[in-house]
Enzyme design. Structure first.
Site, short mmCIF file in Angstrom:
data_model
loop_
_atom_site.label_atom_id
_atom_site.label_comp_id
_atom_site.label_asym_id
_atom_site.label_seq_id
_atom_site.Cartn_x
_atom_site.Cartn_y
_atom_site.Cartn_z
N TRP A 173 0.87 -1.19 0.00
CA TRP A 173 0.00 0.00 0.00
C TRP A 173 0.90 1.24 0.00
O TRP A 173 1.84 1.32 0.79
CB TRP A 173 -0.88 -0.04 1.25
CG TRP A 173 -1.78 1.14 1.43
CD1 TRP A 173 -2.59 1.70 0.50
CD2 TRP A 173 -1.95 1.90 2.64
NE1 TRP A 173 -3.28 2.76 1.06
CE2 TRP A 173 -2.90 2.90 2.37
CE3 TRP A 173 -1.42 1.81 3.93
CZ2 TRP A 173 -3.32 3.83 3.32
CZ3 TRP A 173 -1.83 2.73 4.88
CH2 TRP A 173 -2.77 3.71 4.58
N ASP A 254 -0.83 -5.43 9.69
CA ASP A 254 -1.79 -4.42 9.24
C ASP A 254 -3.05 -5.18 8.84
O ASP A 254 -3.05 -5.93 7.87
CB ASP A 254 -1.21 -3.65 8.04
CG ASP A 254 -2.17 -2.58 7.55
OD1 ASP A 254 -3.28 -2.46 8.10
OD2 ASP A 254 -1.81 -1.85 6.60
N LYS A 290 -13.26 -0.68 6.02
CA LYS A 290 -13.84 -1.55 4.98
C LYS A 290 -14.87 -2.51 5.57
O LYS A 290 -15.97 -2.63 5.05
CB LYS A 290 -12.75 -2.37 4.29
CG LYS A 290 -11.41 -1.71 4.18
CD LYS A 290 -11.33 -0.77 3.02
CE LYS A 290 -10.07 0.06 3.16
NZ LYS A 290 -9.57 0.61 1.95
N1 PGU Z 1 -3.67 -0.54 5.32
C1 PGU Z 1 -3.94 -0.98 4.09
C2 PGU Z 1 -3.26 -2.20 3.60
C3 PGU Z 1 -4.87 -0.30 3.30
O1 PGU Z 1 -5.14 -0.75 2.09
C4 PGU Z 1 -5.50 0.85 3.79
C5 PGU Z 1 -6.49 1.62 2.97
C6 PGU Z 1 -5.19 1.25 5.09
C7 PGU Z 1 -4.27 0.53 5.83
C8 PGU Z 1 -5.78 2.45 5.76
O2 PGU Z 1 -7.10 2.53 5.78
P1 PGU Z 1 -7.88 3.49 6.80
O3 PGU Z 1 -8.89 4.16 5.95
O4 PGU Z 1 -6.90 4.45 7.37
O5 PGU Z 1 -8.43 2.58 7.81
N2 PGU Z 1 -6.30 1.59 1.62
C9 PGU Z 1 -7.34 1.90 0.65
C10 PGU Z 1 -8.07 3.20 0.94
C11 PGU Z 1 -7.53 4.45 0.36
C12 PGU Z 1 -6.23 4.86 0.99
O6 PGU Z 1 -5.21 4.75 0.28
O7 PGU Z 1 -6.22 5.25 2.15
C13 PGU Z 1 -6.76 1.79 -0.73
O8 PGU Z 1 -7.49 2.08 -1.68
O9 PGU Z 1 -5.63 1.34 -0.89
#
Ligand code: PGU
Length: 444
Positions: A173, A254, A290
């Site tokens: 990510w 995570d 999510k």
């Molecule tokens: N860890 C991972 C692996 C993630 O994919 C995401 C969110 C988070 C943590 C953090 O999410 P929180 O909203 O802070 O609980 N990833 C999504 C959402 C958009 C972003 O980049 O924040 C994504 O599309 O990759």
């Protein structure tokens, strides 16, 4: 205290800014010796325009596109078959209960958040009968969603852990390296994904973690790896666990997608529970963005599993010192929704049903997209679409193909070729399949 990497970077940046602003202020003084006024340049004049975020910026670009056929497959956010954001029924129900409860107030909650929420969150990820919980070896603090939980954990480690290197998967990510680097940790990668097989590079993973310095922090995606959708098998997890424990590495999970990989909250938590069962220490960042659809409520938790109850309580006392100067205490509303649902047997049950429905809709999108490409005879092996799990498919499309699909088909996705399957519906699958087919066959 030893200067931290982030402090050094910030100091360098500050020196650079100081040098350029001194030059500017000199020019201002000579142009207007009296005082600054509305005609003088901004004190922020030296700022370059920063690029949009690689993931959230996709939505910014999408919002500007007037095309009626536009499709946003960038951000990992669940959409209904109608392409609309979804608020779970059980969340609406919990909110009604909260609003109608006139005994509730808006006082500050403790630095570590709501006690009920913390207890129930630890139970959700570690299991109802977790010995670590029963022995009070776990400290859990409510944080601002997954990102905030990772950041608090990273800041804590940068202050109090002897090894300042964190290993993250290659790829991962996009926010991971920034969260850890800005907390003052040195970020290294370990091999994870093999583009040739579109699967796990297990050998590479074992080699890289095997040569990591003793004590290094290892970031692990608990399930539904982002962006690849490739997870280790239970047997591979067991090997990873043995390696991590034998080298004294520190696992930091995570968990942003619990329930989204398999549709089962317990099954998706198995890798974490496997590590906790061996009695060793670890950190876990949880997000309710999510799995409860609470994206903008920013609800999450950081748990640190320790060897003894005494250490856990000292860890918690130090976490408070990390949190207090950052945001003082977390918000009430989202965590109250989660606690209301987790503590009520029937609401919890309803949540698991709605969660499973979301996971199943995503799985059916995988099958539909795969079938659509097959029926178009799109060159290439697209079986990874149905093999990968979680919210995303790592398509293998390159950045030029992605740009082509955005320009010609108004389909928005991250430039690494990741698509959010949760943003797709039966109605939009043909449009996406046409776009992929065109990108692949026109030799973009
Ligand atoms: N860890 C991972 C692996 C993630 O994919 C995401 C969110 C988070 C943590 C953090 O999410 P929180 O909203 O802070 O609980 N990833 C999504 C959402 C958009 C972003 O980049 O924040 C994504 O599309 O990759």
């Amino acid at each position: 205290m030893e200067a931290r990497a982030a402090d050094r970077r910030i100091a360098t940046l500050a020196r650079h800014l100081e040098a350029s602003s001194l030059k500017d202020s000199h020019e201002i003084v000579s142009a207007s010796p009296t005082s600054s006024n509305s005609s003088s340049p901004s004190v922020f004049n030296h700022l370059a325009r920063a690029p949009e975020d690689p993931i959230l910026g996709v939505t910014v670009a999408f919002n500007k596109d007037p095309s009626p056929s536009k499709l946003n497959l960038g951000v990992g956010a669940y959409r209904t078959e109608e392409g609309k954001p979804l608020v779970l029924n059980v969340v609406r129900q919990a909110e009604k209960l909260l609003v109608n409860d006139s005994s509730r107030n808006k006082e500050y909650i403790p630095i570590v958040g709501l006690a009920d929420f913390n207890k129930l969150s630890a139970k959700l990820i570690l299991g109802a009968n977790s010995p670590a919980i029963q022995e009070n070896r776990v400290t859990t603090v409510q944080c601002l969603s997954g990102t905030g939980s990772l950041r608090v954990g990273a800041e804590f480690l940068a202050r109090h852990y002897h090894q300042r290197t964190v290993y993250i998967t290659q790829p991962t990510w996009g926010n991971h390296p920034k969260v850890f680097a800005l907390a003052g940790l040195s970020v290294k990668t370990y091999r994870y994904y093999d583009p040739a097989t579109r699967g796990l590079n297990f050998q590479g993973l074992l080699e890289d973690l095997g040569s990591a310095p003793s004590g290094a922090i290892v970031l692990l995606h608990a399930c539904a790896h982002n962006p690849t959708g490739v997870d280790p098998t239970p047997a591979q997890w067991e090997q990873i666990r043995q390696l991590i424990r034998s080298k004294g590495l520190l696992p930091f999970f995570d968990s942003a997608y619990q329930g989204f990989a398999s549709g089962s909250l317990d099954r998706d938590a198995e890798p974490v529970r496997m590590f906790v069962a061996d009695g060793g220490e670890c950190l876990v960042a949880q997000s309710y963005a999510k799995n409860m659809g609470l994206y903008g409520e920013r609800v999450g938790a950081l748990s640190i599993v320790c060897k003894t109850a005494d250490v856990a309580s000292r860890v918690e006392s130090q976490l408070k010192l990390v949190i207090r100067p950052m945001y003082s205490s977390p918000p009430i509303h989202g965590a109250s929704i989660v606690a209301t649902i987790l503590k009520d047997r029937s609401m919890y049950h309803q949540w698991t049903i709605e969660l499973k429905e979301m996971a199943e809709r995503i799985i059916s999108m995988r099958q539909q997209l795969f079938n659509a490409l097959k029926s178009r005879g799109t060159p290439g092996d697209w079986s990874h679409i149905i093999k990968q799990i979680g919210m995303f498919t790592f398509t293998g499309l390159n950045s030029k193909q992605v740009a082509f699909m955005t320009k010609e088909f108004h389909i928005y996705m991250t430039s690494d070729g990741r698509i959010s399957m949760a943003g797709l519906s039966s109605r939009t699958v043909p449009h996406l399949a046409d776009a992929i087919h065109a990108a692949v066959t026109r030799g973009v």
